[in-house]
Scaffold this motif. Structure first.
Motif, PDB file in Angstrom:
ATOM      1  N   LYS A  48      44.151  15.011   5.465  1.00 28.02           N
ATOM      2  CA  LYS A  48      43.772  16.194   6.216  1.00 28.02           C
ATOM      3  C   LYS A  48      42.570  15.878   7.103  1.00 28.02           C
ATOM      4  O   LYS A  48      41.673  15.137   6.717  1.00 28.02           O
ATOM      5  CB  LYS A  48      43.438  17.346   5.268  1.00 28.02           C
ATOM      6  CG  LYS A  48      44.651  17.829   4.509  1.00 28.02           C
ATOM      7  CD  LYS A  48      44.310  19.018   3.656  1.00 28.02           C
ATOM      8  CE  LYS A  48      45.534  19.500   2.922  1.00 28.02           C
ATOM      9  NZ  LYS A  48      45.242  20.663   2.097  1.00 28.02           N
ATOM     10  N   ARG A  49      42.573  16.476   8.277  1.00 25.21           N
ATOM     11  CA  ARG A  49      41.488  16.257   9.223  1.00 25.21           C
ATOM     12  C   ARG A  49      40.345  17.220   8.944  1.00 25.21           C
ATOM     13  O   ARG A  49      40.501  18.232   8.290  1.00 25.21           O
ATOM     14  CB  ARG A  49      42.000  16.462  10.642  1.00 25.21           C
ATOM     15  CG  ARG A  49      43.065  15.434  11.009  1.00 25.21           C
ATOM     16  CD  ARG A  49      43.557  15.661  12.376  1.00 25.21           C
ATOM     17  NE  ARG A  49      42.436  15.545  13.329  1.00 25.21           N
ATOM     18  CZ  ARG A  49      42.570  15.536  14.635  1.00 25.21           C
ATOM     19  NH1 ARG A  49      43.755  15.642  15.159  1.00 25.21           N
ATOM     20  NH2 ARG A  49      41.532  15.436  15.422  1.00 25.21           N
ATOM     21  N   GLY A  50      39.194  16.913   9.490  1.00 24.22           N
ATOM     22  CA  GLY A  50      38.045  17.790   9.370  1.00 24.22           C
ATOM     23  C   GLY A  50      37.050  17.279   8.357  1.00 24.22           C
ATOM     24  O   GLY A  50      37.261  16.278   7.675  1.00 24.22           O
ATOM     25  N   SER A  51      35.946  17.994   8.266  1.00 24.11           N
ATOM     26  CA  SER A  51      34.906  17.564   7.336  1.00 24.11           C
ATOM     27  C   SER A  51      35.206  18.075   5.929  1.00 24.11           C
ATOM     28  O   SER A  51      35.881  19.078   5.745  1.00 24.11           O
ATOM     29  CB  SER A  51      33.547  18.086   7.800  1.00 24.11           C
ATOM     30  OG  SER A  51      33.575  19.495   7.867  1.00 24.11           O
ATOM     31  N   LYS A  52      34.663  17.398   4.968  1.00 19.92           N
ATOM     32  CA  LYS A  52      34.862  17.783   3.574  1.00 19.92           C
ATOM     33  C   LYS A  52      33.968  18.990   3.258  1.00 19.92           C
ATOM     34  O   LYS A  52      32.895  19.145   3.840  1.00 19.92           O
ATOM     35  CB  LYS A  52      34.510  16.616   2.649  1.00 19.92           C
ATOM     36  CG  LYS A  52      35.425  15.423   2.822  1.00 19.92           C
ATOM     37  CD  LYS A  52      35.026  14.308   1.906  1.00 19.92           C
ATOM     38  CE  LYS A  52      35.935  13.107   2.129  1.00 19.92           C
ATOM     39  NZ  LYS A  52      35.550  11.977   1.290  1.00 19.92           N
TER      40      LYS A  52
END
Length: 67
Positions: A48-52
């Motif tokens: 999955k993309r994006g920040s944790k």
């Protein structure tokens, strides 16, 4: 017979291959390919993309702006 005719009458670019003993097979001299079993490859899953998300132990401060 084919080799003799190929040496005498083929294009110059093809003569080198015929002299070396490598001659292209005609379309109908090729045997039928055997049916091989189908190999199934599992699909690739992307990360999955994006920040944790931030960890739960960090302090939270709620800021409500006055309008």
């Amino acid at each position: 017979m084919r080799l003799l005719y190929a040496r005498l009458f083929c294009k110059k670019s093809e003569k080198g291959a015929v002299v070396a003993g490598v001659m292209q097979l005609s379309l109908f001299d090729i045997p039928e390919p055997e049916v091989k079993s189908v190999v199934e490859v599992p699909e690739h899953t992307r990360a999955k993309r994006g920040s944790k998300p931030l960890s739960a132990n960090l302090p939270r401060v709620e800021i409500v702006p006055d309008l």
